[in-house]
Write a protein that holds these residues in place. Structure first.
Motif, mmCIF file in Angstrom:
data_model
loop_
_atom_site.group_PDB
_atom_site.id
_atom_site.type_symbol
_atom_site.label_atom_id
_atom_site.label_comp_id
_atom_site.label_asym_id
_atom_site.label_seq_id
_atom_site.Cartn_x
_atom_site.Cartn_y
_atom_site.Cartn_z
ATOM 1 N N LYS A 95 37.598 -13.390 -10.761
ATOM 2 C CA LYS A 95 39.299 -12.747 -10.324
ATOM 3 C C LYS A 95 38.790 -12.255 -8.484
ATOM 4 C CE LYS A 95 42.516 -9.276 -10.750
ATOM 5 N NZ LYS A 95 43.433 -8.160 -12.344
ATOM 6 N N GLY A 96 39.605 -12.419 -7.987
ATOM 7 C CA GLY A 96 39.161 -11.318 -6.631
ATOM 8 C C GLY A 96 38.623 -12.528 -5.121
ATOM 9 N N GLN A 97 38.102 -13.446 -5.745
ATOM 10 C CA GLN A 97 36.354 -14.738 -5.696
ATOM 11 C C GLN A 97 37.770 -15.480 -4.438
ATOM 12 O OE1 GLN A 97 33.341 -14.211 -4.610
ATOM 13 N NE2 GLN A 97 33.635 -11.310 -5.435
ATOM 14 N N GLN A 98 37.459 -15.929 -3.414
ATOM 15 C CA GLN A 98 38.241 -17.252 -2.634
ATOM 16 C C GLN A 98 37.162 -18.509 -3.299
ATOM 17 O OE1 GLN A 98 38.420 -16.642 1.420
ATOM 18 N NE2 GLN A 98 39.897 -14.700 0.931
ATOM 19 N N TYR A 99 38.102 -19.296 -3.938
ATOM 20 C CA TYR A 99 37.767 -20.752 -3.779
ATOM 21 C C TYR A 99 38.276 -22.087 -3.346
ATOM 22 C CZ TYR A 99 35.308 -18.048 -8.060
ATOM 23 O OH TYR A 99 34.445 -17.583 -8.599
ATOM 24 N N GLN A 100 37.778 -23.201 -3.495
ATOM 25 C CA GLN A 100 38.887 -24.115 -2.615
ATOM 26 C C GLN A 100 38.713 -25.684 -3.592
ATOM 27 O OE1 GLN A 100 37.320 -27.778 0.045
ATOM 28 N NE2 GLN A 100 38.255 -26.349 1.463
ATOM 29 N N GLY A 101 39.859 -26.119 -4.019
ATOM 30 C CA GLY A 101 39.244 -26.989 -4.856
ATOM 31 C C GLY A 101 40.652 -27.952 -4.341
ATOM 32 N N LYS A 102 40.524 -29.923 -4.753
ATOM 33 C CA LYS A 102 41.066 -30.650 -4.577
ATOM 34 C C LYS A 102 41.838 -31.405 -5.137
ATOM 35 C CE LYS A 102 37.619 -31.854 -0.721
ATOM 36 N NZ LYS A 102 36.119 -32.567 -0.747
ATOM 37 N N ILE A 103 43.513 -31.446 -4.649
ATOM 38 C CA ILE A 103 44.022 -32.041 -4.683
ATOM 39 C C ILE A 103 43.790 -33.622 -6.094
ATOM 40 C CG2 ILE A 103 46.729 -33.119 -5.620
ATOM 41 C CD1 ILE A 103 46.039 -29.814 -5.542
ATOM 42 N N ASP A 104 44.048 -33.551 -7.379
ATOM 43 C CA ASP A 104 43.301 -35.092 -7.708
ATOM 44 C C ASP A 104 42.109 -35.223 -7.373
ATOM 45 O OD1 ASP A 104 45.542 -35.186 -9.343
ATOM 46 O OD2 ASP A 104 46.096 -36.327 -7.817
ATOM 47 N N GLY A 105 41.326 -34.355 -6.567
ATOM 48 C CA GLY A 105 39.775 -34.247 -6.528
ATOM 49 C C GLY A 105 39.288 -35.065 -5.192
ATOM 50 N N SER A 106 40.145 -36.024 -4.681
ATOM 51 C CA SER A 106 40.206 -36.271 -3.168
ATOM 52 C C SER A 106 41.349 -36.000 -2.342
ATOM 53 C CB SER A 106 39.438 -37.591 -3.642
ATOM 54 O OG SER A 106 40.677 -38.692 -3.856
ATOM 55 N N GLY A 107 42.203 -35.729 -2.762
ATOM 56 C CA GLY A 107 43.592 -35.066 -1.957
ATOM 57 C C GLY A 107 43.804 -34.124 -1.043
ATOM 58 N N PRO A 108 44.811 -33.546 -0.633
ATOM 59 C CA PRO A 108 44.390 -32.142 -0.516
ATOM 60 C C PRO A 108 43.803 -31.358 -0.708
ATOM 61 C CG PRO A 108 46.798 -32.994 -0.254
ATOM 62 C CD PRO A 108 46.226 -33.658 -1.339
ATOM 63 N N ALA A 109 42.945 -30.585 0.688
ATOM 64 C CA ALA A 109 42.774 -29.095 0.084
ATOM 65 C C ALA A 109 43.191 -28.024 -0.098
ATOM 66 C CB ALA A 109 40.995 -29.077 0.886
ATOM 67 N N VAL A 110 43.318 -27.002 -1.280
ATOM 68 C CA VAL A 110 44.050 -26.097 -1.391
ATOM 69 C C VAL A 110 42.888 -24.814 -1.067
ATOM 70 C CG1 VAL A 110 45.092 -24.515 -2.632
ATOM 71 C CG2 VAL A 110 45.697 -27.031 -2.929
ATOM 72 N N ASP A 111 42.950 -23.522 -0.664
ATOM 73 C CA ASP A 111 41.888 -23.083 -0.153
ATOM 74 C C ASP A 111 43.045 -21.294 -1.399
ATOM 75 O OD1 ASP A 111 39.695 -23.205 0.969
ATOM 76 O OD2 ASP A 111 41.408 -23.644 2.760
ATOM 77 N N PHE A 112 42.687 -21.752 -2.087
ATOM 78 C CA PHE A 112 43.037 -20.361 -2.804
ATOM 79 C C PHE A 112 41.591 -18.657 -3.234
ATOM 80 C CE2 PHE A 112 41.103 -22.623 -6.278
ATOM 81 C CZ PHE A 112 40.522 -21.858 -6.905
ATOM 82 N N THR A 113 42.672 -17.489 -3.892
ATOM 83 C CA THR A 113 42.075 -16.816 -4.283
ATOM 84 C C THR A 113 42.598 -16.214 -6.116
ATOM 85 O OG1 THR A 113 42.158 -15.527 -2.522
ATOM 86 C CG2 THR A 113 41.613 -14.141 -4.882
ATOM 87 N N VAL A 114 41.626 -16.638 -6.805
ATOM 88 C CA VAL A 114 41.863 -15.904 -8.437
ATOM 89 C C VAL A 114 42.635 -14.354 -8.411
ATOM 90 C CG1 VAL A 114 41.237 -15.974 -10.788
ATOM 91 C CG2 VAL A 114 39.986 -17.686 -8.460
ATOM 92 N N GLY A 115 44.084 -14.230 -9.395
ATOM 93 C CA GLY A 115 44.143 -13.712 -9.482
ATOM 94 C C GLY A 115 44.201 -13.281 -10.714
ATOM 95 N N ARG A 116 45.558 -12.890 -11.586
ATOM 96 C CA ARG A 116 44.806 -12.290 -12.626
ATOM 97 C C ARG A 116 44.535 -13.755 -13.765
ATOM 98 N NH1 ARG A 116 51.271 -12.140 -15.003
ATOM 99 N NH2 ARG A 116 51.294 -13.941 -13.218
ATOM 100 N N GLN A 117 43.853 -12.971 -14.643
ATOM 101 C CA GLN A 117 42.969 -14.568 -15.962
ATOM 102 C C GLN A 117 43.959 -14.036 -17.588
ATOM 103 O OE1 GLN A 117 40.030 -13.365 -13.698
ATOM 104 N NE2 GLN A 117 38.822 -15.796 -14.199
ATOM 105 N N ALA A 118 43.749 -15.580 -18.436
ATOM 106 C CA ALA A 118 44.185 -15.011 -20.047
ATOM 107 C C ALA A 118 43.149 -16.202 -20.155
ATOM 108 C CB ALA A 118 45.260 -15.859 -19.817
ATOM 109 N N TRP A 119 42.094 -15.854 -20.795
ATOM 110 C CA TRP A 119 41.251 -16.902 -21.228
ATOM 111 C C TRP A 119 40.543 -16.209 -22.710
ATOM 112 C CZ3 TRP A 119 36.670 -19.325 -18.866
ATOM 113 C CH2 TRP A 119 35.638 -19.366 -19.984
ATOM 114 N N TRP A 120 40.332 -18.079 -23.038
ATOM 115 C CA TRP A 120 40.293 -18.350 -24.331
ATOM 116 C C TRP A 120 38.625 -18.959 -24.528
ATOM 117 C CZ3 TRP A 120 44.776 -18.756 -22.070
ATOM 118 C CH2 TRP A 120 46.226 -18.327 -22.129
ATOM 119 N N ASN A 121 37.857 -18.270 -25.282
ATOM 120 C CA ASN A 121 36.565 -19.155 -25.172
ATOM 121 C C ASN A 121 35.939 -19.666 -26.467
ATOM 122 O OD1 ASN A 121 35.841 -17.540 -28.012
ATOM 123 N ND2 ASN A 121 35.006 -15.595 -26.852
#
Length: 127
Positions: A95-121
């Motif tokens: 939470k609060g960290q910035q990351y970059q992902g790519k749409i479908d692995g090779s498409g446009p880059a998306v820079d984002f910051t993580v907000g609320r998280q719901a986790w099921w281990n």
């Protein structure tokens, strides 16, 4: 996302993405489904097979994501983090960290910051 249990009606037309779990290869890199509307954008961890873990989180993208693209519920691949190919006890995204992902692995880059998280281990998910 809430910490309280809530009854929810889910109709077939409300499902954005569906695929059967099992006999699917683990992705090489951390992979999520991305969906949402307006400034409320979410990621849901793409499950492969058991054992696995599940997570839903809200993100704030640096730039708006095309609404037509969001309706397709594409994958967002974070190629800086390898998929654990197993079970985890905490989210690889912080939470609060910035990351970059790519749409479908090779498409446009998306820079984002993580907000609320719901986790099921893996323990609660795989029961």
């Amino acid at each position: 996302m809430t910490t309280a249990e809530t009854m929810v009606d889910c109709k077939r037309e409300d499902v954005l993405s569906f695929r059967k779990l099992g006999n699917l290869p683990y992705p090489e890199y951390l992979t999520y489904l991305v969906f949402g509307e307006g400034d409320e954008i979410h990621l849901a961890h793409q499950l492969a097979e058991r054992p696995n873990w599940d997570e839903a989180l809200t993100i704030t993208p640096k730039q708006p994501i095309d609404p037509a693209l969001l309706k397709k519920v594409p994958t967002l691949v974070i190629d800086s983090i390898r998929d654990a190919h197993d079970k985890l006890i905490e989210s690889p995204l912080k939470k609060g960290q910035q990351y970059q992902g790519k749409i479908d692995g090779s498409g446009p880059a998306v820079d984002f910051t993580v907000g609320r998280q719901a986790w099921w281990n893996h323990t609660s998910l795989n029961n």
